[in-house]
Design a protein around this motif. Sequence first.
Motif, PDB file in Angstrom:
ATOM      1  N   GLU A   1      60.469  33.360  15.722  1.00 44.52           N
ATOM      2  CA  GLU A   1      59.118  33.164  15.109  1.00 44.52           C
ATOM      3  C   GLU A   1      58.670  34.566  14.714  1.00 44.52           C
ATOM      4  OE1 GLU A   1      54.752  31.252  15.627  1.00 44.52           O
ATOM      5  OE2 GLU A   1      56.212  30.642  16.899  1.00 44.52           O
ATOM      6  N   LYS A   2      58.340  34.584  13.335  1.00 45.14           N
ATOM      7  CA  LYS A   2      57.714  35.832  12.662  1.00 45.14           C
ATOM      8  C   LYS A   2      56.368  35.838  12.770  1.00 45.14           C
ATOM      9  CE  LYS A   2      61.224  36.440   9.210  1.00 45.14           C
ATOM     10  NZ  LYS A   2      61.621  36.681   7.994  1.00 45.14           N
ATOM     11  N   GLU A   3      55.872  37.056  13.429  1.00 44.95           N
ATOM     12  CA  GLU A   3      54.386  37.232  13.713  1.00 44.95           C
ATOM     13  C   GLU A   3      53.886  37.915  12.418  1.00 44.95           C
ATOM     14  OE1 GLU A   3      53.131  39.106  17.326  1.00 44.95           O
ATOM     15  OE2 GLU A   3      54.565  38.234  18.331  1.00 44.95           O
ATOM     16  N   GLU A   4      52.397  37.430  12.084  1.00 44.86           N
ATOM     17  CA  GLU A   4      51.992  38.299  10.745  1.00 44.86           C
ATOM     18  C   GLU A   4      50.960  39.129  11.299  1.00 44.86           C
ATOM     19  OE1 GLU A   4      50.647  35.570   7.735  1.00 44.86           O
ATOM     20  OE2 GLU A   4      52.240  34.200   8.161  1.00 44.86           O
ATOM     21  N   PHE A   5      50.772  40.148  10.414  1.00 44.83           N
ATOM     22  CA  PHE A   5      49.825  41.108  10.715  1.00 44.83           C
ATOM     23  C   PHE A   5      49.345  41.578   9.456  1.00 44.83           C
ATOM     24  CE2 PHE A   5      53.872  43.427  11.726  1.00 44.83           C
ATOM     25  CZ  PHE A   5      53.805  44.646  10.669  1.00 44.83           C
ATOM     26  N   ASP A   6      48.441  42.381   9.364  1.00 43.91           N
ATOM     27  CA  ASP A   6      47.391  42.753   8.374  1.00 43.91           C
ATOM     28  C   ASP A   6      48.162  44.440   8.097  1.00 43.91           C
ATOM     29  OD1 ASP A   6      45.914  40.808   7.721  1.00 43.91           O
ATOM     30  OD2 ASP A   6      44.437  41.705   8.864  1.00 43.91           O
ATOM     31  N   MET A   7      48.745  44.653   6.803  1.00 46.29           N
ATOM     32  CA  MET A   7      49.220  45.809   6.609  1.00 46.29           C
ATOM     33  C   MET A   7      48.228  46.635   5.946  1.00 46.29           C
ATOM     34  SD  MET A   7      52.204  46.369   7.666  1.00 46.29           S
ATOM     35  CE  MET A   7      52.886  47.636   6.643  1.00 46.29           C
ATOM     36  N   TYR A   8      48.189  48.073   6.368  1.00 40.02           N
ATOM     37  CA  TYR A   8      47.315  48.636   5.311  1.00 40.02           C
ATOM     38  C   TYR A   8      47.596  49.030   4.054  1.00 40.02           C
ATOM     39  CZ  TYR A   8      45.364  53.194   3.621  1.00 40.02           C
ATOM     40  OH  TYR A   8      44.540  54.278   2.888  1.00 40.02           O
ATOM     41  N   GLU A   9      46.575  49.040   3.111  1.00 37.10           N
ATOM     42  CA  GLU A   9      46.618  48.885   1.527  1.00 37.10           C
ATOM     43  C   GLU A   9      46.190  50.456   1.054  1.00 37.10           C
ATOM     44  OE1 GLU A   9      45.983  45.830  -0.720  1.00 37.10           O
ATOM     45  OE2 GLU A   9      46.418  44.340   0.849  1.00 37.10           O
ATOM     46  N   PHE A  10      46.838  51.025   0.410  1.00 39.18           N
ATOM     47  CA  PHE A  10      46.396  52.160  -0.227  1.00 39.18           C
ATOM     48  C   PHE A  10      45.044  52.010  -1.078  1.00 39.18           C
ATOM     49  CE2 PHE A  10      50.599  54.624  -0.337  1.00 39.18           C
ATOM     50  CZ  PHE A  10      50.375  54.970   0.672  1.00 39.18           C
ATOM     51  N   SER A  11      44.111  52.921  -1.226  1.00 41.68           N
ATOM     52  CA  SER A  11      43.185  52.768  -2.222  1.00 41.68           C
ATOM     53  C   SER A  11      44.015  53.029  -3.461  1.00 41.68           C
ATOM     54  CB  SER A  11      42.049  53.665  -1.972  1.00 41.68           C
ATOM     55  OG  SER A  11      42.430  55.047  -2.267  1.00 41.68           O
ATOM     56  N   GLN A  12      43.101  52.845  -4.713  1.00 42.95           N
ATOM     57  CA  GLN A  12      43.863  53.046  -6.046  1.00 42.95           C
ATOM     58  C   GLN A  12      44.025  54.960  -5.992  1.00 42.95           C
ATOM     59  OE1 GLN A  12      40.766  51.700  -8.668  1.00 42.95           O
ATOM     60  NE2 GLN A  12      41.706  49.984  -9.118  1.00 42.95           N
ATOM     61  N   MET A  13      43.248  55.538  -5.487  1.00 41.52           N
ATOM     62  CA  MET A  13      43.357  56.824  -5.437  1.00 41.52           C
ATOM     63  C   MET A  13      44.479  57.341  -4.601  1.00 41.52           C
ATOM     64  SD  MET A  13      42.578  59.738  -7.046  1.00 41.52           S
ATOM     65  CE  MET A  13      40.720  59.303  -7.363  1.00 41.52           C
ATOM     66  N   ALA A  14      44.636  56.908  -3.506  1.00 49.01           N
ATOM     67  CA  ALA A  14      45.810  57.082  -2.568  1.00 49.01           C
ATOM     68  C   ALA A  14      47.307  56.720  -3.255  1.00 49.01           C
ATOM     69  CB  ALA A  14      45.732  56.614  -1.259  1.00 49.01           C
ATOM     70  N   GLY A  15      47.263  55.510  -3.880  1.00 52.24           N
ATOM     71  CA  GLY A  15      48.288  55.148  -4.549  1.00 52.24           C
ATOM     72  C   GLY A  15      48.651  55.983  -5.798  1.00 52.24           C
ATOM     73  N   LEU A  16      47.732  56.522  -6.548  1.00 54.82           N
ATOM     74  CA  LEU A  16      47.718  57.285  -7.851  1.00 54.82           C
ATOM     75  C   LEU A  16      48.282  58.724  -7.270  1.00 54.82           C
ATOM     76  CD1 LEU A  16      47.359  57.969 -10.843  1.00 54.82           C
ATOM     77  CD2 LEU A  16      44.933  58.907 -10.077  1.00 54.82           C
TER      78      LEU A  16
END
Length: 142
Positions: free
Chosen positions: A28-43
């Motif tokens: 069974e796969k467990e779900e967890f929240d992944m960190y998402e970059f801000s727009q600036m971090a992604g840019l």
Amino acid sequence: MKKYLLLVVITFYIGCNQKNENNDMPNEKEEFDMYEFSQMAGLMEQMYAENKKIKESIEKGESIGEFPEYFSTIYEAELTDKKDRDSFFNQQARIFIEAQQLIYENDENVKDHFNLAIDACIQCHQQKCLGPIPRIKKLYIK
């Protein structure tokens, strides 16, 4: 940036160390929240990758193409911490964009202009977010 990297590591560690409450279902796969970059971090990640390509092209004596217009979204991209968008940030963003554009305008000093653009990155990061400085320094052309 360091605090977000630490958050990702802690989240990953906790996610990996949680015991499966239903031990008789190991697949069974467990779900967890992944960190998402801000727009600036992604840019900034995109700009780093683009500058790495530009560096390689300059070193090989190849054409670098045209100024990536998406770099100009630095002026409106959402920051991780909205309080960081102050007069210093805005001034450094302008200096960075002007330095980056110079790379595409003058073939004679392209290496020097490229290194000046990297200087602009580091000058801002020395005040706002120290974490990526060692990585940015690897972009310099010697």
